[in-house]
Design a protein around this motif. Structure first.
Motif, PDB file in Angstrom:
ATOM      1  N   ILE A  82       0.851  -1.196   0.000  1.00  0.00           N
ATOM      2  CA  ILE A  82       0.000   0.000   0.000  1.00  0.00           C
ATOM      3  C   ILE A  82       0.884   1.241   0.000  1.00  0.00           C
ATOM      4  O   ILE A  82       0.684   2.165  -0.806  1.00  0.00           O
ATOM      5  CB  ILE A  82      -0.950   0.000   1.217  1.00  0.00           C
ATOM      6  CG1 ILE A  82      -1.961  -1.146   1.126  1.00  0.00           C
ATOM      7  CG2 ILE A  82      -1.667   1.353   1.333  1.00  0.00           C
ATOM      8  CD1 ILE A  82      -2.735  -1.400   2.414  1.00  0.00           C
ATOM      9  N   ARG A  83       1.858   1.269   0.882  1.00  0.00           N
ATOM     10  CA  ARG A  83       2.744   2.433   0.962  1.00  0.00           C
ATOM     11  C   ARG A  83       3.550   2.608  -0.317  1.00  0.00           C
ATOM     12  O   ARG A  83       3.764   3.736  -0.769  1.00  0.00           O
ATOM     13  CB  ARG A  83       3.640   2.307   2.188  1.00  0.00           C
ATOM     14  CG  ARG A  83       2.870   2.534   3.477  1.00  0.00           C
ATOM     15  CD  ARG A  83       3.722   2.413   4.706  1.00  0.00           C
ATOM     16  NE  ARG A  83       2.979   2.888   5.879  1.00  0.00           N
ATOM     17  CZ  ARG A  83       3.207   2.467   7.112  1.00  0.00           C
ATOM     18  NH1 ARG A  83       4.167   1.593   7.367  1.00  0.00           N
ATOM     19  NH2 ARG A  83       2.486   2.945   8.112  1.00  0.00           N
ATOM     20  N   GLN A  84       3.988   1.519  -0.918  1.00  0.00           N
ATOM     21  CA  GLN A  84       4.758   1.610  -2.153  1.00  0.00           C
ATOM     22  C   GLN A  84       3.903   2.137  -3.305  1.00  0.00           C
ATOM     23  O   GLN A  84       4.420   2.668  -4.276  1.00  0.00           O
ATOM     24  CB  GLN A  84       5.374   0.249  -2.507  1.00  0.00           C
ATOM     25  CG  GLN A  84       6.479   0.342  -3.544  1.00  0.00           C
ATOM     26  CD  GLN A  84       7.353  -0.894  -3.567  1.00  0.00           C
ATOM     27  OE1 GLN A  84       7.761  -1.396  -2.529  1.00  0.00           O
ATOM     28  NE2 GLN A  84       7.629  -1.386  -4.761  1.00  0.00           N
ATOM     29  N   ILE A 141      -7.130  -3.952  -5.457  1.00  0.00           N
ATOM     30  CA  ILE A 141      -8.020  -2.890  -4.969  1.00  0.00           C
ATOM     31  C   ILE A 141      -7.306  -1.562  -4.764  1.00  0.00           C
ATOM     32  O   ILE A 141      -7.880  -0.631  -4.210  1.00  0.00           O
ATOM     33  CB  ILE A 141      -8.764  -3.318  -3.680  1.00  0.00           C
ATOM     34  CG1 ILE A 141      -7.806  -3.685  -2.564  1.00  0.00           C
ATOM     35  CG2 ILE A 141      -9.762  -4.434  -3.988  1.00  0.00           C
ATOM     36  CD1 ILE A 141      -8.468  -3.859  -1.200  1.00  0.00           C
ATOM     37  N   LEU A 142      -6.056  -1.462  -5.216  1.00  0.00           N
ATOM     38  CA  LEU A 142      -5.348  -0.183  -5.143  1.00  0.00           C
ATOM     39  C   LEU A 142      -5.616   0.619  -6.406  1.00  0.00           C
ATOM     40  O   LEU A 142      -5.646   0.063  -7.509  1.00  0.00           O
ATOM     41  CB  LEU A 142      -3.841  -0.406  -4.985  1.00  0.00           C
ATOM     42  CG  LEU A 142      -3.382  -1.019  -3.670  1.00  0.00           C
ATOM     43  CD1 LEU A 142      -1.873  -1.252  -3.706  1.00  0.00           C
ATOM     44  CD2 LEU A 142      -3.774  -0.140  -2.497  1.00  0.00           C
ATOM     45  N   GLU A 143      -5.796   1.918  -6.261  1.00  0.00           N
ATOM     46  CA  GLU A 143      -5.988   2.768  -7.433  1.00  0.00           C
ATOM     47  C   GLU A 143      -4.722   2.820  -8.277  1.00  0.00           C
ATOM     48  O   GLU A 143      -4.795   2.999  -9.482  1.00  0.00           O
ATOM     49  CB  GLU A 143      -6.448   4.162  -7.015  1.00  0.00           C
ATOM     50  CG  GLU A 143      -7.892   4.155  -6.532  1.00  0.00           C
ATOM     51  CD  GLU A 143      -8.445   5.530  -6.231  1.00  0.00           C
ATOM     52  OE1 GLU A 143      -7.661   6.472  -5.977  1.00  0.00           O
ATOM     53  OE2 GLU A 143      -9.686   5.666  -6.240  1.00  0.00           O
ATOM     54  N   ASN A 144      -3.553   2.676  -7.646  1.00  0.00           N
ATOM     55  CA  ASN A 144      -2.280   2.642  -8.362  1.00  0.00           C
ATOM     56  C   ASN A 144      -1.587   1.312  -8.052  1.00  0.00           C
ATOM     57  O   ASN A 144      -0.715   1.249  -7.184  1.00  0.00           O
ATOM     58  CB  ASN A 144      -1.383   3.812  -7.959  1.00  0.00           C
ATOM     59  CG  ASN A 144      -0.017   3.741  -8.615  1.00  0.00           C
ATOM     60  OD1 ASN A 144       0.135   3.144  -9.674  1.00  0.00           O
ATOM     61  ND2 ASN A 144       0.973   4.326  -7.983  1.00  0.00           N
ATOM     62  N   PRO A 145      -1.960   0.231  -8.776  1.00  0.00           N
ATOM     63  CA  PRO A 145      -1.356  -1.068  -8.488  1.00  0.00           C
ATOM     64  C   PRO A 145       0.027  -1.255  -9.109  1.00  0.00           C
ATOM     65  O   PRO A 145       0.683  -2.258  -8.862  1.00  0.00           O
ATOM     66  CB  PRO A 145      -2.353  -2.061  -9.078  1.00  0.00           C
ATOM     67  CG  PRO A 145      -2.982  -1.310 -10.203  1.00  0.00           C
ATOM     68  CD  PRO A 145      -3.034   0.133  -9.757  1.00  0.00           C
ATOM     69  N   ASP A 146       0.476  -0.282  -9.913  1.00  0.00           N
ATOM     70  CA  ASP A 146       1.801  -0.370 -10.534  1.00  0.00           C
ATOM     71  C   ASP A 146       2.835   0.141  -9.545  1.00  0.00           C
ATOM     72  O   ASP A 146       3.300   1.283  -9.644  1.00  0.00           O
ATOM     73  CB  ASP A 146       1.828   0.439 -11.836  1.00  0.00           C
ATOM     74  CG  ASP A 146       0.835  -0.078 -12.845  1.00  0.00           C
ATOM     75  OD1 ASP A 146       0.667  -1.313 -12.923  1.00  0.00           O
ATOM     76  OD2 ASP A 146       0.203   0.743 -13.537  1.00  0.00           O
ATOM     77  N   ILE A 147       3.202  -0.704  -8.605  1.00  0.00           N
ATOM     78  CA  ILE A 147       4.046  -0.273  -7.493  1.00  0.00           C
ATOM     79  C   ILE A 147       5.527  -0.497  -7.749  1.00  0.00           C
ATOM     80  O   ILE A 147       6.353  -0.207  -6.903  1.00  0.00           O
ATOM     81  CB  ILE A 147       3.622  -0.953  -6.170  1.00  0.00           C
ATOM     82  CG1 ILE A 147       3.824  -2.464  -6.230  1.00  0.00           C
ATOM     83  CG2 ILE A 147       2.181  -0.591  -5.831  1.00  0.00           C
ATOM     84  CD1 ILE A 147       3.607  -3.176  -4.905  1.00  0.00           C
TER      85      ILE A 147
END
Length: 140
Positions: free
Chosen positions: A21-23, A114-120
């Motif tokens: 999540i933080r990444q 479920i992250l809006e920015n899954p490209d971490i």
């Protein structure tokens, strides 16, 4: 984006989920659910939003699940909720809520859905398992 994680800092899966999540660029609201257990109503909301039954959301390993005979047929959801309230460790973790959805993130990489920015970018779990390689390809 508002993200909330129901977190146990002693759990590797929960720590990996929080790191992803933080990444992604988000600092989530962290609820250490063993210190601040969610209400019965909140548990029902989380479990329902994740598309699980209450029994499916319960942790059995390293908990009093068997000792309390919760696996017995006929144990009601009310009795399961009573048990979770008395022993918050019975609620599996980590649950994560985002604007995209709510999931029980087991395995931890479920959070990417479920992250809006899954490209971490590259990500390796604490145990060395590579989830996203150096080219950004999701391996799991």
């Amino acid at each position: 984006m508002t993200v909330t994680i129901y977190h146990n800092p002693d759990c590797g899966t929960s720590r990996n989920t929080l790191a992803m999540i933080r990444q992604s660029g988000v600092e989530p609201t962290v609820v250490e659910y063993l210190k601040t257990p969610p209400s019965r109503e909140r548990i029902v909301e989380l479990v329902s939003a994740a598309g699980l039954s209450l029994r499916d959301a319960m942790r059995k390993k390293d908990t009093p699940y068997e000792e309390l005979e919760l696996s017995e047929a006929g144990v009601s959801d009310d009795a399961l909720l009573d048990a979770i309230q008395a022993h918050p460790i019975l609620l599996n973790r980590p649950f994560v809520e985002t604007p995209v959805g709510t999931r029980l993130c087991r395995p931890s990489e479920v959070v990417l859905d479920i992250l809006e920015n899954p490209d971490i970018g590259p990500f390796t779990k604490e145990d060395g398992e590579v989830i996203i390689d150096a080219e950004g390809k999701r391996l799991v």
